[in-house]
Each structure stands twice: as C-alpha cells, then as structure tokens.
Design a protein around this motif. Structure first.
Motif, PDB file in Angstrom:
ATOM      1  N   SER A  41      -9.319  -2.245   0.275  1.00 20.96           N
ATOM      2  CA  SER A  41      -8.479  -1.897   0.073  1.00 20.96           C
ATOM      3  C   SER A  41      -9.571  -1.234   0.829  1.00 20.96           C
ATOM      4  O   SER A  41     -10.702  -1.103   0.576  1.00 20.96           O
TER       5      SER A  41
ATOM      6  N   CYS B  16       0.379  -3.643  -4.437  1.00 19.98           N
ATOM      7  CA  CYS B  16      -0.339  -2.537  -4.181  1.00 19.98           C
ATOM      8  C   CYS B  16      -0.928  -1.879  -4.713  1.00 19.98           C
ATOM      9  O   CYS B  16       0.281  -0.641  -5.470  1.00 19.98           O
ATOM     10  N   GLY B  17      -1.903  -1.610  -5.354  1.00 16.88           N
ATOM     11  CA  GLY B  17      -1.945  -0.578  -6.874  1.00 16.88           C
ATOM     12  C   GLY B  17      -2.007  -0.980  -8.557  1.00 16.88           C
ATOM     13  O   GLY B  17      -1.908   0.439  -9.016  1.00 16.88           O
TER      14      GLY B  17
ATOM     15  N   SER C  35       0.861   2.676  -5.085  1.00 18.08           N
ATOM     16  CA  SER C  35      -0.926   2.974  -5.238  1.00 18.08           C
ATOM     17  C   SER C  35      -0.857   4.589  -4.641  1.00 18.08           C
ATOM     18  O   SER C  35      -1.653   5.673  -5.315  1.00 18.08           O
TER      19      SER C  35
ATOM     20  N   CYS D 214      -3.957   6.961  -2.828  1.00 17.06           N
ATOM     21  CA  CYS D 214      -3.952   7.259  -1.290  1.00 17.06           C
ATOM     22  C   CYS D 214      -2.566   8.862  -1.241  1.00 17.06           C
ATOM     23  O   CYS D 214      -2.060   8.397  -2.316  1.00 17.06           O
TER      24      CYS D 214
ATOM     25  N   ARG E 128      -5.171  -1.047 -10.494  1.00 14.52           N
ATOM     26  CA  ARG E 128      -5.363   0.329 -10.409  1.00 14.52           C
ATOM     27  C   ARG E 128      -4.883   1.322 -11.849  1.00 14.52           C
ATOM     28  O   ARG E 128      -5.613   1.545 -12.543  1.00 14.52           O
ATOM     29  N   SER E 129      -3.419   1.575 -11.537  1.00 14.84           N
ATOM     30  CA  SER E 129      -3.023   2.466 -11.876  1.00 14.84           C
ATOM     31  C   SER E 129      -2.728   1.809 -13.599  1.00 14.84           C
ATOM     32  O   SER E 129      -2.738   2.543 -14.103  1.00 14.84           O
TER      33      SER E 129
ATOM     34  N   CYS F 233       6.233   2.826  -3.582  1.00 12.65           N
ATOM     35  CA  CYS F 233       4.334   2.193  -3.272  1.00 12.65           C
ATOM     36  C   CYS F 233       3.595   2.884  -4.872  1.00 12.65           C
ATOM     37  O   CYS F 233       3.058   3.975  -5.168  1.00 12.65           O
TER      38      CYS F 233
ATOM     39  N   ILE G  42      -5.517  -0.384  -1.898  1.00 12.19           N
ATOM     40  CA  ILE G  42      -5.200   0.631  -1.565  1.00 12.19           C
ATOM     41  C   ILE G  42      -5.355   1.583  -0.854  1.00 12.19           C
ATOM     42  O   ILE G  42      -7.000   1.087   0.157  1.00 12.19           O
TER      43      ILE G  42
ATOM     44  N   VAL H  77     -11.105   0.426  -8.071  1.00  9.12           N
ATOM     45  CA  VAL H  77      -9.787  -0.622  -6.148  1.00  9.12           C
ATOM     46  C   VAL H  77      -9.597  -2.000  -6.309  1.00  9.12           C
ATOM     47  O   VAL H  77     -10.466  -2.434  -7.194  1.00  9.12           O
TER      48      VAL H  77
END
Ligand code: SAH
Length: 340
Positions: free
Chosen positions: A104, A330-331, A118, A109, A334-335, A116, A155, A88
């Motif tokens: 997060s 956001c995200g 996330s 999500c 992580r992605s 988005c 997230i 996260v």
C-alpha cells in the motif's frame, strides 16, 4: 526523529559526511539493516561507539505492527497498524516464479474509482517511505524467506505520493538495500499524467501498469473520476511517449465488471485503442465486495473478451484469481477494521 528506513543510501551517506564521519559508514549501516537484518544500532558491531550513540540520537527504527494475517493456499493478507493507529494492508502471493508482495502507498485513497473499496474510505494521509519499506521487511521476517517482486497496487494511488514512493523504490532496488531488480518492481496508477512524465525521466527500469478499465471516455469517466482530469486520449498519447522514450512495455489493467465494461464492443474498442502499442492487457477478475454493487463477469464473458483481443493481435493475459476468500481486494481488510 526520522525513521532510518526513510533513507536512501545516498541520503545516509550525506548524513555521515555531515557529522564528520565516513561515507562508507552508510554502506555498513545498510548492510546491517538490509542484508543481515539487524535493526538495533547497538548491535552494529563494526561501528564506533560514538557513531552508534549518534545514530540512536538521530534515528528511530520503529516498526509497524502486524495485527492480522489471513491465509489462503497461495496468498496471505497482512493488516498493519501504523504508529498513529491507522491501518494499511499488504498481500503476499506465491507464484511458480517466486514470491511477490503487493504494498500500500497511502492510508485510503482520494481517486474515488466507483468499484474500488479503498476509495470508499477517503485518504487520511500518504505513507512515509519507511512505512512501505517495513511492509516488506516485516513480511520477509514473518515468512523467513526473501521475496522476488514487488507491486505497488495496494491501498492508495502511488503517484499521489510520488516522492515517497520513488524513495521506497530506490531503497528496495538498491544493490545494498533489499536488491529487488527494477524489472521485478511494478507501479500501478489510475493515470496521473504529469507523474507518468516524471517517471519517464527517472533512471529506473521499473514496470508501469495503468488502470484503464474502460475503452472510452464516457464509460471511463463514470468508473474513474481521474478520467475527467486526464482523459483517455491524453493518457494513451502519454503512454506512447513513455514507451518511445523508455523502450519498455506498459501493462494495461482492465477489471471486468459484469454488464458494465465487458461487452465484445468494449473489447473491440480497447483493441483499437491499443493497436500497435507495446502494451499488454491484464484482464482482472473483479473481487466482489459487500459494500459496492458491481459484480464480476462470468468466466465465459471474460474468455470471449480475451478472444476478441487475441484476434485483434493484442497481447493479453487473464490474471489468476488470488485471495478472493480472504478479502484480498484492495482495501477490504482495512475497511472491515475501520467500519468495526
Ligand atoms: N491506485 C492505483 C493502485 C492501486 S489499485 C491504481 O489505480 O492503479 C490496484 C488495482 O486494483 C487497480 O487496477 C484497481 O483498479 C484494481 N481494483 C480495485 N478494486 C478492485 C477489486 N475489487 N477487484 C479487482 N481489482 C480491483
């Protein structure tokens, strides 16, 4: 074993009472953890040896791990690795009024908002309370400073993890905990109405932000799946109820997407929707990502949108753009990690 950072003060008091110790032992432990930032039970020198042994046998104080940090002038983005290998992110922002952290609340999500990042990666699980508390403890340790505000806008959908998020808020808000004032804590939701109603009943003066992003059902349902469950009229009615009951102003978040929701007509519709409500609109410049086709609106379009709202006497601000160079949408971090 349960992580100690899952525990509100009253829960820890109950624990000490249940083992025949004193209620104030909980305050002592809180003082070590949150004021002195000593996390090793063995070093809590005002506790008896037997109590330390019991704490060691009952609780862990495992930490997440900071695996990456990307910094731009006023923003740092942290990527955390959780104990189970999931990732996260949190974002740290320096403002003229203080330092804030965006935390997060879930791994991924399920809300599936079209724009988005996330939501592109489905929810793996909810974060436990300690995993949110530790985002703050670790960042404060990293920067050797205390932060002044927390926004739950990283997230995840906080109201899809309501109980853990509320515990987290109560821990960071408590005088004996991290002591962040309720007015400096903001929770942002895509509009899960039953949870907004639950928040109304909580004795907490935190700020509520709503991701609206469209002024009518047709457009909002295209952008945000949740609108098919809780539509915009029901949402606005609930917010009016929330404002009447709590006497608190609500923030309306509106990400401007080029050619999608940024027309003057949309601005007028938004103004009519919010007329007379104790709300203010935060226009958010879209952080473009490589994986999703939406584009950000031009500065000129955002200013025109802003002007329409102003003329209609709606309180409005344009959010300062943070961290677009460091994938702070956001995200995004992580992605990258999960795709890699
Ligand atoms: N699920 C919660 C909180 C997390 S999202 C919510 O929906 O409010 C935090 C905010 O960032 C939301 O308003 C969301 O719509 C917005 N957002 C998501 N992707 C974005 C992007 N690429 N650029 C700008 N804002 C974005």
């Amino acid at each position: 074993m349960n992580n100690i950072f899952n525990y509100r003060l009253d829960m820890l008091e109950d624990y000490f009472l249940s083992i025949g110790a004193k209620k104030f032992n909980a305050s002592q432990v809180y003082d070590w953890l949150y004021k002195k930032r000593v996390f090793d039970f063995a070093k809590m020198t005002n506790l008896k040896k037997e109590l330390i042994a019991k704490l060691n046998a009952t609780f862990t104080n495992d930490f997440l791990e900071i695996v990456r940090k990307q910094t731009d002038k006023d923003t740092s983005k942290y990527l955390f690795k959780l104990k189970d290998g999931n990732f996260v992110e949190s974002v740290l922002m320096y403002h003229d009024y203080g330092i804030s952290i965006c935390v997060s609340s879930q791994v991924g999500c399920n809300m599936g908002c079209a724009f988005c990042e996330s939501g592109r990666l489905k929810k793996v699980r909810d974060l436990q309370t300690y995993e949110m508390v530790e985002q703050i403890l670790l960042i404060e340790e990293d920067i050797k400073k205390r932060i002044s505000s927390v926004v739950i806008m990283g997230i995840g959908e906080p109201f899809d993890n309501y109980d853990n998020v509320m515990n987290f808020i109560k821990i960071i808000n408590h005088d004996k905990g991290i002591a962040i004032g309720a007015r400096h804590i903001t929770v942002s939701t895509c509009g899960i109405i039953p949870k907004i109603k639950m928040l109304m009943a909580e004795p907490l003066q935190i700020n509520l932000a709503i991701s609206l992003h469209a002024p009518n059902n047709e457009l909002r349902s295209k952008l945000m799946k949740i609108n098919k469950v809780y539509d915009i009229n029901e949402l606005i009615a609930t917010l009016k109820e929330y404002i009447a009951k709590t006497n608190r102003r609500v923030t309306i978040e509106y990400v401007t997407l080029n050619g999608v929701n940024d027309s003057k007509e949309c601005a007028l519709q938004l103004a009519h929707l919010l007329k007379g409500m104790n709300a203010y609109v935060n226009l958010i410049p879209y952080n473009e990502t490589n994986n999703i086709g939406f584009k950000k609106s031009s500065k000129k379009t955002i200013l025109e949108f802003y002007d329409v709202l102003k003329k209609e006497k709606i309180n409005v601000t344009i959010r300062k753009e943070f961290g677009s160079k460091i994938d702070a949408a956001c995200g995004q971090l992580r992605s990258k990690e999960v795709d890699a």
